[in-house]
Scaffold this motif. Structure first.
Motif, PDB file in Angstrom:
ATOM      1  N   HIS A  34       0.841  -1.205   0.000  1.00 45.71           N
ATOM      2  CA  HIS A  34       0.000   0.000   0.000  1.00 45.71           C
ATOM      3  C   HIS A  34       0.872   1.250   0.000  1.00 45.71           C
ATOM      4  O   HIS A  34       1.690   1.428   0.909  1.00 45.71           O
ATOM      5  CB  HIS A  34      -0.898  -0.017   1.260  1.00 45.71           C
ATOM      6  N   LEU A  35       0.678   2.088  -1.008  1.00 44.54           N
ATOM      7  CA  LEU A  35       1.392   3.367  -1.047  1.00 44.54           C
ATOM      8  C   LEU A  35       0.373   4.493  -1.094  1.00 44.54           C
ATOM      9  O   LEU A  35      -0.358   4.636  -2.089  1.00 44.54           O
ATOM     10  CB  LEU A  35       2.293   3.446  -2.279  1.00 44.54           C
ATOM     11  N   SER A  36       0.284   5.261  -0.009  1.00 44.58           N
ATOM     12  CA  SER A  36      -0.608   6.417   0.014  1.00 44.58           C
ATOM     13  C   SER A  36       0.202   7.648  -0.380  1.00 44.58           C
ATOM     14  O   SER A  36       1.204   7.981   0.273  1.00 44.58           O
ATOM     15  CB  SER A  36      -1.192   6.592   1.424  1.00 44.58           C
ATOM     16  N   ALA A  37      -0.238   8.306  -1.458  1.00 47.85           N
ATOM     17  CA  ALA A  37       0.494   9.508  -1.911  1.00 47.85           C
ATOM     18  C   ALA A  37       0.503  10.557  -0.808  1.00 47.85           C
ATOM     19  O   ALA A  37       1.523  11.207  -0.555  1.00 47.85           O
ATOM     20  CB  ALA A  37      -0.155  10.060  -3.178  1.00 47.85           C
ATOM     21  N   GLY A  38      -0.622  10.713  -0.114  1.00 43.88           N
ATOM     22  CA  GLY A  38      -0.694  11.684   0.976  1.00 43.88           C
ATOM     23  C   GLY A  38       0.294  11.348   2.092  1.00 43.88           C
ATOM     24  O   GLY A  38       0.998  12.225   2.610  1.00 43.88           O
ATOM     25  N   LEU A  61       3.065   9.632   1.810  1.00 44.04           N
ATOM     26  CA  LEU A  61       4.440   9.865   1.318  1.00 44.04           C
ATOM     27  C   LEU A  61       4.779  11.354   1.363  1.00 44.04           C
ATOM     28  O   LEU A  61       5.896  11.731   1.719  1.00 44.04           O
ATOM     29  CB  LEU A  61       4.606   9.328  -0.110  1.00 44.04           C
ATOM     30  N   LEU A  62       3.803  12.189   1.013  1.00 42.38           N
ATOM     31  CA  LEU A  62       4.044  13.643   1.048  1.00 42.38           C
ATOM     32  C   LEU A  62       4.232  14.117   2.492  1.00 42.38           C
ATOM     33  O   LEU A  62       5.109  14.940   2.779  1.00 42.38           O
ATOM     34  CB  LEU A  62       2.892  14.391   0.372  1.00 42.38           C
ATOM     35  N   ARG A  63       3.423  13.585   3.410  1.00 39.51           N
ATOM     36  CA  ARG A  63       3.569  13.982   4.827  1.00 39.51           C
ATOM     37  C   ARG A  63       4.923  13.528   5.372  1.00 39.51           C
ATOM     38  O   ARG A  63       5.576  14.245   6.134  1.00 39.51           O
ATOM     39  CB  ARG A  63       2.406  13.420   5.674  1.00 39.51           C
ATOM     40  N   ALA A  64       5.368  12.345   4.945  1.00 41.04           N
ATOM     41  CA  ALA A  64       6.689  11.864   5.389  1.00 41.04           C
ATOM     42  C   ALA A  64       7.802  12.751   4.837  1.00 41.04           C
ATOM     43  O   ALA A  64       8.815  12.995   5.505  1.00 41.04           O
ATOM     44  CB  ALA A  64       6.889  10.415   4.934  1.00 41.04           C
ATOM     45  N   GLU A  65       7.593  13.240   3.621  1.00 42.86           N
ATOM     46  CA  GLU A  65       8.590  14.118   2.991  1.00 42.86           C
ATOM     47  C   GLU A  65       8.701  15.435   3.774  1.00 42.86           C
ATOM     48  O   GLU A  65       9.805  15.957   3.953  1.00 42.86           O
ATOM     49  CB  GLU A  65       8.176  14.370   1.529  1.00 42.86           C
ATOM     50  N   ILE A  66       7.579  15.940   4.272  1.00 46.15           N
ATOM     51  CA  ILE A  66       7.619  17.163   5.100  1.00 46.15           C
ATOM     52  C   ILE A  66       8.449  16.881   6.351  1.00 46.15           C
ATOM     53  O   ILE A  66       9.356  17.633   6.705  1.00 46.15           O
ATOM     54  CB  ILE A  66       6.188  17.604   5.526  1.00 46.15           C
ATOM     55  N   LYS A  67       8.138  15.753   7.005  1.00 46.66           N
ATOM     56  CA  LYS A  67       8.819  15.412   8.266  1.00 46.66           C
ATOM     57  C   LYS A  67      10.312  15.194   8.067  1.00 46.66           C
ATOM     58  O   LYS A  67      11.118  15.421   8.968  1.00 46.66           O
ATOM     59  CB  LYS A  67       8.216  14.126   8.849  1.00 46.66           C
ATOM     60  N   SER A  68      10.700  14.737   6.862  1.00 48.10           N
ATOM     61  CA  SER A  68      12.107  14.403   6.623  1.00 48.10           C
ATOM     62  C   SER A  68      12.993  15.643   6.539  1.00 48.10           C
ATOM     63  O   SER A  68      14.216  15.534   6.481  1.00 48.10           O
ATOM     64  CB  SER A  68      12.246  13.605   5.326  1.00 48.10           C
ATOM     65  N   ILE A 123       5.234  21.590   0.140  1.00 50.32           N
ATOM     66  CA  ILE A 123       4.242  20.507   0.276  1.00 50.32           C
ATOM     67  C   ILE A 123       3.268  20.833   1.422  1.00 50.32           C
ATOM     68  O   ILE A 123       2.053  20.700   1.280  1.00 50.32           O
ATOM     69  CB  ILE A 123       4.937  19.144   0.531  1.00 50.32           C
ATOM     70  N   GLN A 124       3.826  21.295   2.531  1.00 46.14           N
ATOM     71  CA  GLN A 124       2.993  21.614   3.699  1.00 46.14           C
ATOM     72  C   GLN A 124       1.950  22.687   3.355  1.00 46.14           C
ATOM     73  O   GLN A 124       0.775  22.570   3.713  1.00 46.14           O
ATOM     74  CB  GLN A 124       3.878  22.091   4.843  1.00 46.14           C
ATOM     75  N   ASN A 125       2.385  23.705   2.620  1.00 47.20           N
ATOM     76  CA  ASN A 125       1.454  24.773   2.231  1.00 47.20           C
ATOM     77  C   ASN A 125       0.350  24.245   1.317  1.00 47.20           C
ATOM     78  O   ASN A 125      -0.813  24.616   1.449  1.00 47.20           O
ATOM     79  CB  ASN A 125       2.195  25.910   1.517  1.00 47.20           C
ATOM     80  N   MET A 126       0.731  23.378   0.400  1.00 47.92           N
ATOM     81  CA  MET A 126      -0.262  22.818  -0.528  1.00 47.92           C
ATOM     82  C   MET A 126      -1.276  21.961   0.245  1.00 47.92           C
ATOM     83  O   MET A 126      -2.479  22.048   0.010  1.00 47.92           O
ATOM     84  CB  MET A 126       0.418  21.934  -1.586  1.00 47.92           C
ATOM     85  N   ARG A 173      10.259   5.805  -5.798  1.00 50.28           N
ATOM     86  CA  ARG A 173      11.238   5.364  -4.797  1.00 50.28           C
ATOM     87  C   ARG A 173      10.621   4.305  -3.865  1.00 50.28           C
ATOM     88  O   ARG A 173      11.218   3.273  -3.593  1.00 50.28           O
ATOM     89  CB  ARG A 173      11.724   6.562  -3.974  1.00 50.28           C
ATOM     90  N   ALA A 174       9.391   4.566  -3.423  1.00 52.47           N
ATOM     91  CA  ALA A 174       8.726   3.628  -2.501  1.00 52.47           C
ATOM     92  C   ALA A 174       8.460   2.294  -3.189  1.00 52.47           C
ATOM     93  O   ALA A 174       8.617   1.224  -2.576  1.00 52.47           O
ATOM     94  CB  ALA A 174       7.427   4.240  -1.995  1.00 52.47           C
ATOM     95  N   MET A 175       8.107   2.335  -4.466  1.00 52.82           N
ATOM     96  CA  MET A 175       7.842   1.089  -5.204  1.00 52.82           C
ATOM     97  C   MET A 175       9.128   0.278  -5.317  1.00 52.82           C
ATOM     98  O   MET A 175       9.162  -0.923  -5.053  1.00 52.82           O
ATOM     99  CB  MET A 175       7.290   1.395  -6.600  1.00 52.82           C
ATOM    100  N   ARG A 176      10.190   0.975  -5.699  1.00 54.48           N
ATOM    101  CA  ARG A 176      11.475   0.292  -5.870  1.00 54.48           C
ATOM    102  C   ARG A 176      11.943  -0.318  -4.545  1.00 54.48           C
ATOM    103  O   ARG A 176      12.339  -1.473  -4.488  1.00 54.48           O
ATOM    104  CB  ARG A 176      12.499   1.282  -6.408  1.00 54.48           C
ATOM    105  N   GLU A 177      11.848   0.467  -3.485  1.00 55.58           N
ATOM    106  CA  GLU A 177      12.371  -0.006  -2.193  1.00 55.58           C
ATOM    107  C   GLU A 177      11.537  -1.135  -1.589  1.00 55.58           C
ATOM    108  O   GLU A 177      12.027  -1.895  -0.775  1.00 55.58           O
ATOM    109  CB  GLU A 177      12.450   1.176  -1.207  1.00 55.58           C
ATOM    110  N   SER A 178      10.272  -1.237  -2.000  1.00 56.83           N
ATOM    111  CA  SER A 178       9.397  -2.273  -1.420  1.00 56.83           C
ATOM    112  C   SER A 178       9.824  -3.674  -1.861  1.00 56.83           C
ATOM    113  O   SER A 178       9.598  -4.650  -1.150  1.00 56.83           O
ATOM    114  CB  SER A 178       7.945  -2.055  -1.851  1.00 56.83           C
ATOM    115  N   GLY A 179      10.382  -3.778  -3.058  1.00 51.85           N
ATOM    116  CA  GLY A 179      10.749  -5.091  -3.604  1.00 51.85           C
ATOM    117  C   GLY A 179       9.540  -5.872  -4.108  1.00 51.85           C
ATOM    118  O   GLY A 179       9.676  -6.962  -4.640  1.00 51.85           O
TER     119      GLY A 179
END
Ligand SMILES: Nc1ncnc2c1ncn2[C@@H]1O[C@H](COP(=O)(O)OP(=O)(O)OP(=O)(O)O)[C@@H](O)[C@H]1O
Ligand SMILES: Nc1ccn([C@@H]2O[C@H](COP(=O)(O)O)[C@@H](O)[C@H]2O)c(=O)n1
Ligand SMILES: [Mg+2]
Length: 233
Positions: free
Chosen positions: A74-78, A80-87, A95-98, A116-122
């Motif tokens: 399961h990959l939730s785009a939302g 992934l975007l929230r994780a990108e803010i936290k990173s 992203i946060q403003n959007m 990236r998430a698809m590749r890393e999942s295997g």
């Protein structure tokens, strides 16, 4: 047309300030999307199901069930975007403003996170939840990955029910307030429904009545996924 990413992002942020409800169209520079480091899937055979529906329709809830029973990632785009803010990423503030405005982040950013998430999942079977959210997302994903979804799982639910669910969710999301919820509903109607209509015209949409209790919704979901029953419990 060659567009500088930072310039595009500035334009998007300006759009956010000018009009909170307009979905600003952002031209996509596909050569940047095809960054060798992020390329996916290459020659690998991949199964993708897009999971779409209004905010609070139950996409994440049902995806968790599908993962357990059918072996998808399961990959939730939302998410992934929230994780990108936290990173602490350089795109974090944009992203946060959007997200606060219920707007759709430029495809370039979201697609790279998905690849990236698809590749890393295997894994080779994916539920992509909350994507594509507009025509730009759809066209860019197809162009970059060459992946056509197996089908689109569409959770159909009334706004009244979705609003009640979101306000009761309590996950501390910055966009789970009445002002942003209304903007998210507007974006869903204006930008996301046309994507569902596009796939419907290709016979790819599997529509679910998502207004029912969780267990009943999953009974209907299971029927659709039965041909993919690698790990049926
Ligand atoms: N069928 C259902 N009946 C009642 N409540 C539900 C149902 N499905 C999900 N919920 C609850 O509604 C809330 C929203 O569900 P969920 O997070 O799965 O929705 P979503 O579609 O992923 O929303 P978003 O687009 O905002 O991420 C959660 O609190 C969840 O427990
Ligand atoms: N393709 C997408 C998906 C999401 N967003 C942004 O994230 C917000 C939350 O998404 P959920 O699916 O978790 O509800 C959404 O309102 C958008 O701001 C996006 O930009 N592109
Ligand atoms: Mg969700």
């Amino acid at each position: 047309m060659i567009l500088d990413t930072d310039f595009v992002i500035q334009l998007v942020c300006m759009g956010t300030m000018l009009d909170a409800t307009v979905d600003v169209p952002v031209p996509v520079e596909t050569s940047k999307l095809q960054d060798a480091d992020e390329s996916f899937p290459g020659d690998k055979k991949i199964t993708v199901v897009f999971v779409l529906g209004g905010p609070g329709s139950g996409k994440g809830t049902q995806c968790a069930n599908i993962v357990q029973h059918f072996g998808f990632t399961h990959l939730s785009a939302g998410d992934l975007l929230r994780a990108e803010i936290k990173s602490g990423s350089e795109n974090g503030t944009m992203i946060q403003n959007m997200i606060k405005e219920g707007k759709i982040v430029p495809s370039e950013v979201t697609i790279k996170l998905l690849q990236r998430a698809m590749r890393e999942s295997g894994n080779d079977k994916f539920l992509i939840d909350g994507f594509p959210r507009n025509e730009e997302n759809r066209a860019a994903f197809e162009e970059v990955t060459k992946i056509e979804p197996e089908f689109v799982l569409f959770f159909d639910c009334s706004e009244e029910e979705m609003q009640q669910r979101i306000l009761g969710r309590n996950q501390g999301r910055e966009d789970d307030n009445i002002e942003t919820i209304r903007k998210r509903f507007k974006v869903f109607m204006e930008s996301s429904l046309p994507v569902i209509e596009y796939y419907n015209s290709k016979g790819k949409v599997r529509k679910i009545d998502a207004g029912k209790p969780i267990e009943e919704v999953f009974e209907d979901v299971k029927e659709i996924f039965s041909p993919y029953s690698a790990q049926v419990a």
